[in-house]
Design a protein around this motif. Sequence first.
Motif, PDB file in Angstrom:
ATOM      1  N   ASP A  89      -8.729  -4.741 -20.192  1.00 45.97           N
ATOM      2  CA  ASP A  89      -7.729  -3.867 -19.570  1.00 45.97           C
ATOM      3  C   ASP A  89      -7.325  -2.707 -20.472  1.00 45.97           C
ATOM      4  OD1 ASP A  89      -7.872  -5.629 -17.524  1.00 45.97           O
ATOM      5  OD2 ASP A  89      -5.831  -6.427 -17.709  1.00 45.97           O
ATOM      6  N   LEU A  90      -7.288  -2.959 -21.788  1.00 45.92           N
ATOM      7  CA  LEU A  90      -6.772  -1.944 -22.711  1.00 45.92           C
ATOM      8  C   LEU A  90      -7.881  -1.168 -23.410  1.00 45.92           C
ATOM      9  CD1 LEU A  90      -3.778  -3.898 -24.317  1.00 45.92           C
ATOM     10  CD2 LEU A  90      -3.808  -2.435 -22.289  1.00 45.92           C
TER      11      LEU A  90
ATOM     12  N   THR B  72      -0.890  -8.249 -28.823  1.00 48.68           N
ATOM     13  CA  THR B  72      -1.322  -6.870 -28.591  1.00 48.68           C
ATOM     14  C   THR B  72      -0.170  -5.942 -28.962  1.00 48.68           C
ATOM     15  OG1 THR B  72      -2.242  -5.315 -26.973  1.00 48.68           O
ATOM     16  CG2 THR B  72      -0.607  -6.867 -26.175  1.00 48.68           C
ATOM     17  N   TRP B  73      -0.501  -4.681 -29.183  1.00 52.35           N
ATOM     18  CA  TRP B  73       0.510  -3.739 -29.684  1.00 52.35           C
ATOM     19  C   TRP B  73       1.267  -3.025 -28.571  1.00 52.35           C
ATOM     20  CZ3 TRP B  73       0.054   1.386 -28.231  1.00 52.35           C
ATOM     21  CH2 TRP B  73      -1.171   1.739 -27.633  1.00 52.35           C
ATOM     22  N   THR B  74       0.799  -3.124 -27.324  1.00 47.62           N
ATOM     23  CA  THR B  74       1.419  -2.376 -26.237  1.00 47.62           C
ATOM     24  C   THR B  74       1.838  -3.314 -25.114  1.00 47.62           C
ATOM     25  OG1 THR B  74       1.018  -0.705 -24.508  1.00 47.62           O
ATOM     26  CG2 THR B  74      -0.887  -1.948 -25.268  1.00 47.62           C
ATOM     27  N   SER B  75       2.898  -2.936 -24.439  1.00 48.59           N
ATOM     28  CA  SER B  75       3.380  -3.742 -23.308  1.00 48.59           C
ATOM     29  C   SER B  75       2.674  -3.374 -22.011  1.00 48.59           C
ATOM     30  CB  SER B  75       4.898  -3.551 -23.138  1.00 48.59           C
ATOM     31  OG  SER B  75       5.193  -2.177 -22.901  1.00 48.59           O
ATOM     32  N   ALA B  76       1.606  -2.574 -22.109  1.00 48.99           N
ATOM     33  CA  ALA B  76       0.861  -2.195 -20.904  1.00 48.99           C
ATOM     34  C   ALA B  76       0.165  -3.402 -20.281  1.00 48.99           C
ATOM     35  CB  ALA B  76      -0.170  -1.113 -21.238  1.00 48.99           C
ATOM     36  N   PHE B  77      -0.192  -4.395 -21.099  1.00 50.87           N
ATOM     37  CA  PHE B  77      -0.781  -5.612 -20.550  1.00 50.87           C
ATOM     38  C   PHE B  77       0.338  -6.473 -19.973  1.00 50.87           C
ATOM     39  CE2 PHE B  77      -2.448  -9.930 -20.718  1.00 50.87           C
ATOM     40  CZ  PHE B  77      -3.685  -9.752 -20.121  1.00 50.87           C
ATOM     41  N   PRO B  78       0.157  -7.022 -18.755  1.00 48.98           N
ATOM     42  CA  PRO B  78       1.229  -7.796 -18.106  1.00 48.98           C
ATOM     43  C   PRO B  78       1.704  -8.961 -18.962  1.00 48.98           C
ATOM     44  CG  PRO B  78      -0.564  -7.346 -16.558  1.00 48.98           C
ATOM     45  CD  PRO B  78      -1.050  -6.915 -17.907  1.00 48.98           C
ATOM     46  N   GLY B  79       3.001  -9.169 -18.943  1.00 49.04           N
ATOM     47  CA  GLY B  79       3.594 -10.283 -19.668  1.00 49.04           C
ATOM     48  C   GLY B  79       4.229  -9.912 -20.987  1.00 49.04           C
ATOM     49  N   ASP B  80       3.982  -8.699 -21.474  1.00 50.63           N
ATOM     50  CA  ASP B  80       4.556  -8.203 -22.727  1.00 50.63           C
ATOM     51  C   ASP B  80       4.293  -9.186 -23.872  1.00 50.63           C
ATOM     52  OD1 ASP B  80       5.810  -6.716 -24.608  1.00 50.63           O
ATOM     53  OD2 ASP B  80       7.840  -6.983 -23.830  1.00 50.63           O
ATOM     54  N   LEU B  81       3.067  -9.150 -24.399  1.00 51.01           N
ATOM     55  CA  LEU B  81       2.666 -10.037 -25.493  1.00 51.01           C
ATOM     56  C   LEU B  81       2.867  -9.378 -26.848  1.00 51.01           C
ATOM     57  CD1 LEU B  81      -0.656 -11.445 -23.948  1.00 51.01           C
ATOM     58  CD2 LEU B  81       1.706 -12.127 -23.515  1.00 51.01           C
ATOM     59  N   THR B  82       3.832  -8.477 -26.934  1.00 48.72           N
ATOM     60  CA  THR B  82       4.089  -7.749 -28.178  1.00 48.72           C
ATOM     61  C   THR B  82       5.234  -8.335 -28.981  1.00 48.72           C
ATOM     62  OG1 THR B  82       5.641  -6.213 -27.101  1.00 48.72           O
ATOM     63  CG2 THR B  82       3.304  -5.628 -27.047  1.00 48.72           C
TER      64      THR B  82
END
Length: 607
Positions: free
Chosen positions: A124-125, A49-59
């Motif tokens: 979530d996003l 994903t492009w944003t760190s708003a999702f928990p775990g920072d998958l960017t």
Amino acid sequence: MTTQTTAPETPSAPSAKTDDALGIPPHIGRALATGGAVLTVISTFLAWTWTSAFPGDLTVYGYPGGLQVLVLIGAALTTLFALSSYGVRGLGWLTPAGGDGAIKFAALATFYTTWYTVTAISSDLGGIVNLEPGGYIAAIGSLAAYLGARALPFERPEADPIDPDDTAWEHFKHRSSHRWQTVKAAYAGGTPRPVGKLPSYVEILIIVAVLALGLVVFTYGIGTEYDELFIGFLITAGFGFAALNKSGLIAQASQITARHQNITVCGAFVAAAAFPFTQTDDQYATLGVYILIFATVALGLNIVVGLAGLLDLGYVAFLGVGAYAAAMVSGSPSSPFHVHFPFWAAALVGAAASLVFGVLIGAPTLRLRGDYLAIVTLGFGEIFRITANNLDGTSGPDITNGSNGISSIPNLDILGFDFGAIHNILGFEIGRFANYFFLMLVITAVVVLVFRRSGDSRIGRAWVAIREDETAALAMGINGFRVKLIAFAVGASLAGLAGTVQAHVTYTVTPEQYLFAGPIPPNSAFLLAAVVLGGMGTIGGPLIGASLLFLIPNKLQFLGDYQLFAFGIALILLMRFRPEGLIPNRRRQLEFHEDAEAPTVLTKAGA
């Protein structure tokens, strides 16, 4: 039921049919499962994903984080099992029972965890547009691995003939039963080959590796920081354990640990003692000490239920008796006695008080059997709670301080070691709850020792005889009443011993802590569920069951009012598909699976 298979082309080829629902040839399915798993492994090193708003920072590229780590584990297992099924040199030991069942469960773990993550990101996003290429690649790769695993061959059971005179409902049940048998056959594993005799140091190293893996899994699970990660952990751990079981690795590890039981038990306690040193603060040591209290009481109940076969629905009352007795003699200002015994004396008081109550309750009631005994013990549990509520100086004498309980129980001080203070051990800061964790670990070791020695003793054999058939045991000269009373008294005293520590950990002892059922363990319903879920009559079963029953509700608090509903469904499913428990003894496993191979030797307790 008989099975019908195609004729093998070579002596080593499996006698099986492919999954007709997909129509994929087995060799293509195996290649698809392998390629999909490898592609999923690669995707975990890409951004999802492009944003760190999702928990775990998958960017982040090149470094898996959060749920990506779980997907990586599932995909790596699928890849290794698939390569082992191809006969790759050096990987044959991974699948001693065959690789197809293991591949299917590992692919399921990868598929469900990946698609749960992708769905959670989209939810979530605000849509799938928030996915980066890595997320799409993971979804496609895990789906390919799952479809490929579904196409692997298996022995398809032949349907029994249908009576044309049966009703439509009978036809539906017949077809449903055959479909279920087919699903079970599709995910079945083979019989693992026995482990040859290895050098002792090699077997001990294997035991150390298994215990270290268990510590890592437990530490990761208890330390999950957000809801999505814990759900992903449950998915990966559940299907991953099933994959290891189908591969035969669990069975072979059990054979090795059975050869070195004392080393395994000691190693397990050493691994548990290492848990506080893996934590940076006291947050999860709190969960650890409560889990140990719950597990120790469940192990004491296992003597009553698992060995002697007595259904006790009021067992938590003995925990309360021990906690109240210890609180009253430990220097609390709310105590009516105003005395402060050292811990060893308070522990003896708590255990002795519970033992006395166990004998007093058991003597007039243990001549009952089955449901009648369960109803009486349930009544005792409620009578204890109501009595403790009424001994407040108004409705009765002022002994327990009523609903306010015994409060301000001081921290323990044993040989100058203050359990309420922070200590520095080997460069690690050990807080209050970690101190009590170590103390509770010692109490747990005592309970395990009592359980092992009791189960292997003459009285333990009498308990098992009573459990299996009380009438036959009485006919053989066993004094059933005396034997059951001893089991009741021993179980009660062990619960009281754990209660002495609980009183100091919680600072306050109140009647509402000792309910029959409630959302927060320990209570009688959860204790009984821990024994049945983990495996009656075993040592590891109640310990594992209690850990899961305490940890999962604690982590599912985000479900709110639906928490117990979801938890109940999970228990129903587990009891449906594994009624003998997570770690069953061999005797109970044969009771639920009559087609299983009978063991050559059974221990006295059936473990």
